[in-house]
Write a protein that holds these residues in place. Sequence first.
Motif, mmCIF file in Angstrom:
data_model
loop_
_atom_site.group_PDB
_atom_site.id
_atom_site.type_symbol
_atom_site.label_atom_id
_atom_site.label_comp_id
_atom_site.label_asym_id
_atom_site.label_seq_id
_atom_site.Cartn_x
_atom_site.Cartn_y
_atom_site.Cartn_z
ATOM 1 N N THR A 5 0.803 -1.218 0.000
ATOM 2 C CA THR A 5 0.000 0.000 0.000
ATOM 3 C C THR A 5 0.837 1.269 0.000
ATOM 4 O O THR A 5 0.313 2.338 -0.253
ATOM 5 C CB THR A 5 -0.936 0.011 1.211
ATOM 6 O OG1 THR A 5 -0.156 -0.057 2.385
ATOM 7 C CG2 THR A 5 -1.934 -1.119 1.150
ATOM 8 N N PHE A 7 3.188 2.086 -2.075
ATOM 9 C CA PHE A 7 3.567 2.516 -3.417
ATOM 10 C C PHE A 7 2.393 3.095 -4.210
ATOM 11 O O PHE A 7 2.570 3.964 -5.036
ATOM 12 C CB PHE A 7 4.170 1.352 -4.209
ATOM 13 C CG PHE A 7 5.467 0.882 -3.641
ATOM 14 C CD1 PHE A 7 6.577 1.716 -3.636
ATOM 15 C CD2 PHE A 7 5.585 -0.383 -3.107
ATOM 16 C CE1 PHE A 7 7.778 1.284 -3.109
ATOM 17 C CE2 PHE A 7 6.774 -0.810 -2.581
ATOM 18 C CZ PHE A 7 7.872 0.018 -2.579
ATOM 19 N N ASP A 8 1.220 2.623 -3.976
ATOM 20 C CA ASP A 8 0.064 3.055 -4.757
ATOM 21 C C ASP A 8 -0.910 3.812 -3.857
ATOM 22 O O ASP A 8 -1.380 3.270 -2.853
ATOM 23 C CB ASP A 8 -0.625 1.831 -5.371
ATOM 24 C CG ASP A 8 -1.697 2.211 -6.374
ATOM 25 O OD1 ASP A 8 -1.811 3.394 -6.715
ATOM 26 O OD2 ASP A 8 -2.429 1.307 -6.811
ATOM 27 N N LYS A 10 -3.987 4.561 -4.358
ATOM 28 C CA LYS A 10 -5.312 3.945 -4.342
ATOM 29 C C LYS A 10 -5.362 2.800 -3.343
ATOM 30 O O LYS A 10 -6.327 2.655 -2.595
ATOM 31 C CB LYS A 10 -5.665 3.437 -5.738
ATOM 32 C CG LYS A 10 -5.893 4.525 -6.745
ATOM 33 C CD LYS A 10 -6.188 3.927 -8.092
ATOM 34 C CE LYS A 10 -5.477 4.739 -9.145
ATOM 35 N NZ LYS A 10 -5.424 4.111 -10.425
ATOM 36 N N SER A 12 -3.390 2.500 -0.793
ATOM 37 C CA SER A 12 -3.243 3.089 0.531
ATOM 38 C C SER A 12 -4.590 3.604 1.031
ATOM 39 O O SER A 12 -4.956 3.378 2.189
ATOM 40 C CB SER A 12 -2.232 4.227 0.471
ATOM 41 O OG SER A 12 -2.094 4.814 1.726
#
Length: 83
Positions: A5, A7-8, A10, A12
Amino acid sequence: MDRLTSFDPKLSFLHVYLRGRIDRLRNEEDMSRGASAVEWVVISAIVVAIVAAVGFIIKNALSDKASSVGNCIGDTDGSNNGC
């Protein structure tokens, strides 16, 4: 937070959103809201049943009276036979 979570954005957001929903479900205060909703459903069902029963009774009474009046109108021969 785990590596997936971070890295992205959405993922997260989804992680935070679901974590909040799970925490709210585990909270005891929100459990009473469900019981309150069930009570309202039961009360509403009782009210709907009463309204339906009264409507059925009124419909039958009006139908009986309408057929009685129709019979009196059809049987007019100049005499007053109790209509």
